[in-house]
Every structure is written in C-alpha cells, then in structure tokens.
Write a protein that holds these residues in place. Structure first.
Motif, PDB file in Angstrom:
ATOM      1  N   VAL A   1     -10.475   8.713   5.143  1.00 43.80           N
ATOM      2  CA  VAL A   1      -9.386   8.922   4.191  1.00 43.80           C
ATOM      3  C   VAL A   1      -8.330   9.793   4.854  1.00 43.80           C
ATOM      4  O   VAL A   1      -8.646  10.795   5.501  1.00 43.80           O
ATOM      5  CB  VAL A   1      -9.897   9.598   2.905  1.00 43.80           C
ATOM      6  CG1 VAL A   1      -8.751   9.825   1.919  1.00 43.80           C
ATOM      7  CG2 VAL A   1     -10.993   8.759   2.258  1.00 43.80           C
ATOM      8  N   LEU A   2      -7.063   9.411   4.702  1.00 47.24           N
ATOM      9  CA  LEU A   2      -5.970  10.155   5.305  1.00 47.24           C
ATOM     10  C   LEU A   2      -5.521  11.303   4.404  1.00 47.24           C
ATOM     11  O   LEU A   2      -5.837  11.330   3.213  1.00 47.24           O
ATOM     12  CB  LEU A   2      -4.803   9.214   5.602  1.00 47.24           C
ATOM     13  CG  LEU A   2      -4.911   8.397   6.904  1.00 47.24           C
ATOM     14  CD1 LEU A   2      -5.975   7.322   6.794  1.00 47.24           C
ATOM     15  CD2 LEU A   2      -3.579   7.775   7.288  1.00 47.24           C
ATOM     16  N   PRO A   3      -4.758  12.256   4.951  1.00 44.33           N
ATOM     17  CA  PRO A   3      -4.290  13.384   4.140  1.00 44.33           C
ATOM     18  C   PRO A   3      -3.342  12.936   3.029  1.00 44.33           C
ATOM     19  O   PRO A   3      -2.768  11.843   3.063  1.00 44.33           O
ATOM     20  CB  PRO A   3      -3.556  14.268   5.169  1.00 44.33           C
ATOM     21  CG  PRO A   3      -4.073  13.836   6.500  1.00 44.33           C
ATOM     22  CD  PRO A   3      -4.402  12.388   6.378  1.00 44.33           C
ATOM     23  N   ALA A   4      -3.161  13.804   2.059  1.00 40.23           N
ATOM     24  CA  ALA A   4      -2.271  13.524   0.937  1.00 40.23           C
ATOM     25  C   ALA A   4      -0.823  13.447   1.395  1.00 40.23           C
ATOM     26  O   ALA A   4      -0.410  14.128   2.344  1.00 40.23           O
ATOM     27  CB  ALA A   4      -2.429  14.607  -0.127  1.00 40.23           C
ATOM     28  N   ASP A   5      -0.058  12.600   0.703  1.00 42.63           N
ATOM     29  CA  ASP A   5       1.384  12.512   0.950  1.00 42.63           C
ATOM     30  C   ASP A   5       2.090  12.536  -0.408  1.00 42.63           C
ATOM     31  O   ASP A   5       1.629  13.204  -1.327  1.00 42.63           O
ATOM     32  CB  ASP A   5       1.727  11.269   1.781  1.00 42.63           C
ATOM     33  CG  ASP A   5       1.356   9.972   1.066  1.00 42.63           C
ATOM     34  OD1 ASP A   5       0.545  10.022   0.122  1.00 42.63           O
ATOM     35  OD2 ASP A   5       1.888   8.909   1.431  1.00 42.63           O
ATOM     36  N   GLY A   6       3.177  11.814  -0.557  1.00 37.97           N
ATOM     37  CA  GLY A   6       3.919  11.849  -1.809  1.00 37.97           C
ATOM     38  C   GLY A   6       3.378  10.941  -2.891  1.00 37.97           C
ATOM     39  O   GLY A   6       3.943  10.885  -3.985  1.00 37.97           O
ATOM     40  N   SER A   7       2.293  10.232  -2.614  1.00 38.07           N
ATOM     41  CA  SER A   7       1.702   9.325  -3.584  1.00 38.07           C
ATOM     42  C   SER A   7       0.609  10.015  -4.395  1.00 38.07           C
ATOM     43  O   SER A   7       0.093  11.060  -4.003  1.00 38.07           O
ATOM     44  CB  SER A   7       1.113   8.112  -2.861  1.00 38.07           C
ATOM     45  OG  SER A   7       0.382   7.277  -3.746  1.00 38.07           O
TER      46      SER A   7
ATOM     47  N   ALA B   1       2.823   4.416  -4.392  1.00 36.62           N
ATOM     48  CA  ALA B   1       3.326   4.893  -5.682  1.00 36.62           C
ATOM     49  C   ALA B   1       4.817   4.629  -5.836  1.00 36.62           C
ATOM     50  O   ALA B   1       5.631   5.040  -5.010  1.00 36.62           O
ATOM     51  CB  ALA B   1       3.037   6.374  -5.897  1.00 36.62           C
ATOM     52  N   ALA B   2       5.150   3.941  -6.901  1.00 34.76           N
ATOM     53  CA  ALA B   2       6.556   3.643  -7.184  1.00 34.76           C
ATOM     54  C   ALA B   2       7.362   4.917  -7.387  1.00 34.76           C
ATOM     55  O   ALA B   2       8.566   4.956  -7.104  1.00 34.76           O
ATOM     56  CB  ALA B   2       6.650   2.752  -8.423  1.00 34.76           C
ATOM     57  N   ALA B   3       6.710   5.977  -7.860  1.00 40.04           N
ATOM     58  CA  ALA B   3       7.402   7.242  -8.119  1.00 40.04           C
ATOM     59  C   ALA B   3       7.392   8.181  -6.913  1.00 40.04           C
ATOM     60  O   ALA B   3       7.769   9.349  -7.041  1.00 40.04           O
ATOM     61  CB  ALA B   3       6.773   7.939  -9.320  1.00 40.04           C
TER      62      ALA B   3
ATOM     63  N   LEU C   1       4.958  -1.065  -4.275  1.00 36.52           N
ATOM     64  CA  LEU C   1       6.248  -0.896  -3.606  1.00 36.52           C
ATOM     65  C   LEU C   1       7.374  -1.041  -4.621  1.00 36.52           C
ATOM     66  O   LEU C   1       7.574  -2.116  -5.190  1.00 36.52           O
ATOM     67  CB  LEU C   1       6.421  -1.945  -2.506  1.00 36.52           C
ATOM     68  CG  LEU C   1       5.615  -1.760  -1.216  1.00 36.52           C
ATOM     69  CD1 LEU C   1       5.619  -3.049  -0.399  1.00 36.52           C
ATOM     70  CD2 LEU C   1       6.174  -0.604  -0.398  1.00 36.52           C
ATOM     71  N   ALA C   2       8.122   0.025  -4.858  1.00 35.99           N
ATOM     72  CA  ALA C   2       9.291  -0.064  -5.720  1.00 35.99           C
ATOM     73  C   ALA C   2      10.368  -0.855  -4.989  1.00 35.99           C
ATOM     74  O   ALA C   2      10.563  -0.680  -3.781  1.00 35.99           O
ATOM     75  CB  ALA C   2       9.799   1.330  -6.068  1.00 35.99           C
ATOM     76  N   PRO C   3      11.073  -1.753  -5.673  1.00 39.05           N
ATOM     77  CA  PRO C   3      12.126  -2.536  -5.003  1.00 39.05           C
ATOM     78  C   PRO C   3      13.128  -1.670  -4.250  1.00 39.05           C
ATOM     79  O   PRO C   3      13.589  -2.033  -3.163  1.00 39.05           O
ATOM     80  CB  PRO C   3      12.793  -3.288  -6.161  1.00 39.05           C
ATOM     81  CG  PRO C   3      11.708  -3.418  -7.186  1.00 39.05           C
ATOM     82  CD  PRO C   3      10.912  -2.141  -7.085  1.00 39.05           C
ATOM     83  N   SER C   4      13.438  -0.513  -4.813  1.00 40.40           N
ATOM     84  CA  SER C   4      14.417   0.367  -4.174  1.00 40.40           C
ATOM     85  C   SER C   4      13.880   1.031  -2.906  1.00 40.40           C
ATOM     86  O   SER C   4      14.654   1.575  -2.117  1.00 40.40           O
ATOM     87  CB  SER C   4      14.849   1.458  -5.166  1.00 40.40           C
ATOM     88  OG  SER C   4      13.716   2.218  -5.594  1.00 40.40           O
ATOM     89  N   ALA C   5      12.551   0.993  -2.710  1.00 41.68           N
ATOM     90  CA  ALA C   5      11.953   1.661  -1.549  1.00 41.68           C
ATOM     91  C   ALA C   5      11.586   0.706  -0.433  1.00 41.68           C
ATOM     92  O   ALA C   5      11.255   1.147   0.668  1.00 41.68           O
ATOM     93  CB  ALA C   5      10.705   2.435  -1.976  1.00 41.68           C
ATOM     94  N   VAL C   6      11.653  -0.598  -0.673  1.00 37.07           N
ATOM     95  CA  VAL C   6      11.233  -1.578   0.338  1.00 37.07           C
ATOM     96  C   VAL C   6      12.043  -1.428   1.623  1.00 37.07           C
ATOM     97  O   VAL C   6      11.495  -1.453   2.735  1.00 37.07           O
ATOM     98  CB  VAL C   6      11.344  -3.009  -0.214  1.00 37.07           C
ATOM     99  CG1 VAL C   6      11.126  -4.035   0.903  1.00 37.07           C
ATOM    100  CG2 VAL C   6      10.326  -3.232  -1.321  1.00 37.07           C
TER     101      VAL C   6
END
Length: 332
Positions: free
Chosen positions: A315-321, A125-127, A151-156
């Motif tokens: 399926v893995l647990p939830a994260d920030g996405s 998630a970009a956000a 992948l948001a450019p700022s997060a790469v």
C-alpha cells in the motif's frame, strides 16, 4: 499462651485461605456472560457466510470488517482476568483460534522477490484537491501499468499531462483510466449495469506477452439507519463484471479497481471466486486501503487469473484522495 483449640483454628485458616483464593479463579459460576460472548464471536468468525443478507445486507457488512472482530479477543480476555474466571479465559481461546485460522497467514510477509512488471490501482477521488501530489506519487511508484478510478472530467487533462513522460500510452473511458509504459490496444467498455461507464477492458502488450487488463469502479455502498448496508447496485455490477472476465479470451487477466468490497464479501464472489488476490498471495499484512486517514478495509483490489504469479503487494502512502493506492509485482 495460645490454647490448642485456637491453634487448630489458626492452622485451619492458614490452610483454607489459599483454597478460597484458588476457588475464586476456578469458580464455574463466574464469567459465563463473557464466555458466551467469546463463543458468539467465534461462531460469527467461523460461520460468517451464513449471516443472512436479507436484513440490510448484514452478512456483507460483517464480512467487510471481519478482521476487526479479532479485537474482541484481547477485550474479552481482559474481562476474564478481571472477573478471575477460568471459564471465560478458556472460552476466549475459541475466537482466537478461529481468527488465526482465517487471518493468521495475512500477517506474515509472503513476498517472493521482484516480478516482471508492477501494476497499481488508485481511486484518486473526484474531490482530490492535490492532483499534482497524486501525479508525483504515481510517477514515483515504479509501476508500469496504472489504473485510476473516480476521474473527474476536469482533472483528466492534469493526469494525462502529468503522467505523459512516464506513461506514453493511456486510455480513459468514462471516469476510469489506464496509463502504461507498454502499448495498449483492443479497448472495450464493460457494461456493469449502472447506466454510465465505470469499467473497461484493454489488452496490454508487456515484454513477456499479452495481458488482458480490466479497470473497474463498482458502485459505492452506504450504511443507512433505515435500510442498512445498501449494496444492491454494487452486487449487480459485480455479477456483470464477473461474467465479462469469465468470457475473456486472453488467458492472462488482471483486474485493477475499486470494488467497494473486500475479498471476504460473498457478494463479490462472481469476481473473487475466479481470481487470486495479490495481497492475499504475496502481501505483508491486511493491506487496508480505505479510508486513507485510518484504513479499515481493503476495498481497492488487484486480482489475477491465468497463471500470473504475484510476488509482492503493498500500500502506498496517503495523498489527496480518501483512498490509498495499492500496487503489486507480477511474474508473467
């Protein structure tokens, strides 16, 4: 003193009472609307492939959430009990049987032990405001090959730095990337006809042999009141991706990505018709991955061809996405 005619009347009442009670259950005039809804549900489940797409991609919308039609079975059964209708209760058996035929195999654990390597895909998630938490999740996943989408450019840089110790090899093309404990080579962008890069192909040198890995993020779909289920761009991209995979020279191929569609969606047939789902073959349950807070569909896929054997899927647990990561073990 009871007269004879009163005794006869009383006896008749005693005999006719249970008969009237039984007739309420067996009355063929009861529950026909409920029975008709049960038959309609069974028909949609069994013949979902013929639900037309020309009206707002209705067929693809139905197929995206097809397993959830099973919820109609207990609801209709309760209505049948409330109406005390044998007709309705008998009709409810039809969608129950069809649903079990379609999805009964998914609700059992089909895992077959450890594989030679583990793969993972995650739309981060970009956000995503917790990239550190996502990096921790990925590093602790045990996967040797990790694909990331959106992948948001700022997060790469954050992902590249955070995953470097565990995954010394990585490549990013556009908004999708691949991290690996094994060497990566022969990277080629895959044109999925959207005007920018959201898919590529790479060769990964696993200890068991070479592996063609495709990473893809197909265009999003939307549900709009005026135009219905807008999936045209995704469908064109699915055809382009399917053509690229069909032309692949390496025999063993894995596709990792957010396809914005389920294995039931006919519009993904250019891809799904030639590949095998890890969740379907070796998972436990439906493996829903989206939306993260309350997953209702599996639109994040791990697919393979060429004799690769999936031995587990989860399926893995939830994260920030707003998606959940999905992973699978494979034997080469």
């Amino acid at each position: 003193m009871v007269r004879a005619d009163e005794a006869v009347t009383a006896a008749g009442s005693t005999r006719s009472g249970p008969a009237r009670s039984r007739s309420r259950w067996l009355d063929p005039r009861r529950g026909w609307i409920t029975a008709a809804l049960a038959v309609l549900t069974a028909v949609v489940l069994a013949a979902h492939a013929v639900v037309p797409n020309r009206w707002g991609n209705l067929g693809s919308l139905v197929e995206t959430f097809l397993p959830w039609l099973g919820l109609a079975v207990p609801v209709l059964a309760l209505v049948g009990l409330w109406r005390r209708s044998a007709t309705a209760l008998t009709a409810v058996l039809l969608p129950a049987i069809v649903w079990l035929n379609l999805f009964g195999g998914l609700v059992t654990d089909k895992s077959g032990g450890e594989g030679d390597f583990t793969v993972l895909t995650h739309n981060v998630a970009a956000a995503n405001r917790d990239t550190a938490g996502t990096v921790k999740l990925l590093n602790g996943s045990g996967a040797e090959i990790v694909a990331l989408e959106e992948l948001a450019p700022s997060a790469v840089a954050a992902y590249s730095t955070g995953l470097a110790d565990r995954y010394p090899y990585h490549v990013v093309e556009g908004t999708v990337g691949l991290w690996s404990t094994y060497p990566i080579g022969d990277v080629r962008v895959v044109d999925i006809r959207i005007g920018w890069t959201r898919a590529f192909r790479a060769s990964v040198a696993t200890p068991a042999g070479p592996l063609a890995v495709y990473v893809a993020h197909l265009p999003s779909v939307r549900l709009k009141s005026a135009s219905g289920f807008t999936a045209g761009r995704r469908d064109h991209s699915a055809q382009a991706l399917g053509d690229a995979i069909e032309a692949e020279k390496l025999p063993k191929v894995i596709l990792l990505g957010d396809l914005n569609g389920t294995m039931n969606d006919r519009s993904l047939a250019p891809v799904t018709s030639q590949m095998r789902s890890a969740q379907g073959a070796a998972g436990d349950g439906f493996g829903f991955s989206w939306p993260s807070a309350f997953p209702m569909a599996r639109i994040d896929q791990i697919l393979s061809k060429g004799g690769l054997k999936p031995t587990d899927s989860w399926v893995l647990p939830a994260d920030g996405s707003d998606h959940r990561a999905v992973a699978a073990d494979y034997r080469y």
